[in-house]
Design a protein around this motif. Structure first.
Motif: not given
Length: 459
Positions: A363-368
């Motif tokens: 379970t991985c979120t990506i923000v940037g």
């Protein structure tokens, strides 16, 4: 307890501002990531530069480790006293020492937080734009070369810091830089200390570059069918020279976290969060130009946020991403990691990260802060589950290798601390030896934040 002589000397200096109780030590042993607790032997609470100087002189003589501490919001364990010794809590040094409105700068003590500084500046018509997700301290932000959502327009702490007052390992106080916007005199010690993570000296004053508050501000959101479409939209926007103040990617898993933790009510698709600064006419033109670009990549659901309260909600949501991760797989911890790549390689890096995390069942979120090629992965992990922890560390290793292979860096914002030391040789090669030589020259007894930033030398 180790380092008894130093601690007794510090008690004579500080009185009840030298704490050895379990409660104070436990407070300074925690971190936002998955790293193990690290207890200091004592916690010192200085209030002046002179006290910091005397503390370091005592600890230098006794070879007692000193680890600077402020908001404790770093994500790579920079503030953890892994060698014991003294946790140097700068939380009582919070004054705004000077605001030079005509010169667009101010001087502050290191324990002041970024939000508190902007509250102080409100009446001046100026603001400080560097905004990492947490309400971090200015000293900690300088020490870790922090960034934030507005880096695409205003830069990072590297650009924001004009001058420093620093206490060296033996207690010597030095000043670096000046209020002047540029200088051609001597080595640039200011920007050597910025990003050194407390390993070369302890920051006691920071002079910062300020900016005038924009005449008009407009924010917006839009969504895409895929992360690749969103990132390609960002790439073309930047390459077109559109002066974005903020352009932030939030992937569909992060949106789910926002919805679960704060009832955000957003469709679970990749989003861009945007902000435009300038004159009313300029802001309207920027927004219209961006909309034209975004439509070519299938963007839908454009929603403006022009009222201050709507913009505040939007950016509070984005700044709370690390904590919103907790709603995904409750009971686990978040391993937060970041990389930064050239803007032309951003789509390749982000889509590879998303694909790899899914292949591993993580379970991985990506923000940037994708306007400058920097993105963050927040991976949920149970530190007690050896198999899952191995998968997560393998994912992080592959992500860092990918960033380096694309001409990037293993951290654009979080820094090294104890979490990314293993990658320093791969990124810096022979230059690492010169970094070690600097450390030896600045801190010959190795008392300043030992065990951080530089990996151990292999015999």
């Amino acid at each position: 307890m180790a380092h008894e002589a130093a601690i007794e000397a510090l008690r004579a200096l500080l009185g009840d501002r030298l704490a050895t109780s379990d409660s104070h030590r436990e407070l300074h042993a925690q971190n936002e990531a998955y790293f193990a607790r690290a207890l200091p032997d004592a916690v010192a609470y200085p209030e002046t530069t002179e006290e910091v100087s005397r503390i370091l002189a005592i600890c230098h003589e006794a070879r007692c480790p000193v680890t600077p501490f402020a908001a404790a919001s770093s994500l790579e364990g920079q503030h953890l006293p892994i060698a014991g010794g003294v946790s140097l809590d700068m939380g009582r040094m919070t004054r705004v020492l000077a605001v030079n409105a005509e010169d667009l700068n101010c001087t502050v003590q290191p324990g002041l937080t970024r939000e508190a500084l902007n509250t102080e500046l409100r009446a001046t018509g100026l603001f400080f734009p560097i905004d990492p997700g947490a309400n971090a301290s200015i000293g900690g932000m300088a020490a870790t070369r922090a960034s934030g959502t507005m880096a695409v327009r205003y830069g990072t702490m590297r650009e924001a810091v004009l001058a420093l007052e620093v206490v060296m390992a033996d207690g010597t106080v030095i000043r670096t830089g000046s209020q002047a916007r540029k200088s051609a005199t001597g080595y640039d010690l200011t920007h050597l200390i910025v990003g050194s993570e407390g390993t070369l000296g302890v920051i006691t004053e920071v002079t910062l570059r300020l900016y005038g508050q924009p005449e008009a501000i407009s924010a917006a959101t839009c969504r895409f069918e895929s992360v690749e479409d969103a990132v390609n939209c960002v790439i073309l926007t930047i390459q077109s020279g559109l002066p974005m103040a903020r352009i932030e990617l939030v992937d569909e898993m992060m949106v789910r976290g926002f919805n679960l933790s704060g009832d955000a009510g957003l469709p679970e698709k990749p989003h861009l969060f945007l902000e435009f600064h300038g004159t009313p006419a300029g802001v309207a033109e920027q927004a219209a130009t961006f909309a034209e670009i975004a439509e070519d990549f299938g963007a839908t659901g454009f929603a403006k946020a022009d009222r201050p309260e709507d913009r505040s909600w939007l950016w509070a949501l984005r700044h709370g991403a690390h904590y919103a991760n907790s709603a995904l797989e409750p009971g686990k911890r978040t391993l937060a990691t970041d990389v930064c790549v050239p803007i032309s390689k951003l789509a390749e890096a982000v889509t590879a990260a998303q694909r790899k995390s899914r292949d591993l069942g993580l379970t991985c979120t990506i923000v940037g802060h994708v306007g400058d090629g920097n993105f963050h992965c927040g991976v949920r992990v149970d530190p007690e589950d050896a198999d899952e922890l191995k998968k997560v560390k393998g994912f992080v290793n592959e992500l860092n290798d990918l960033a380096l292979s694309l001409g990037g860096t293993v951290s654009g914002e979080h820094g090294i601390g104890i979490g990314k030391q293993a990658y320093m040789t791969r990124e810096h090669g022979a230059a690492l030896g010169y970094m070690r030589a600097l450390k030896q020259a600045y801190d010959p007894r190795g008392i300043l934040n030992p065990g951080k930033l530089l990996p151990p030398e292999v015999a």
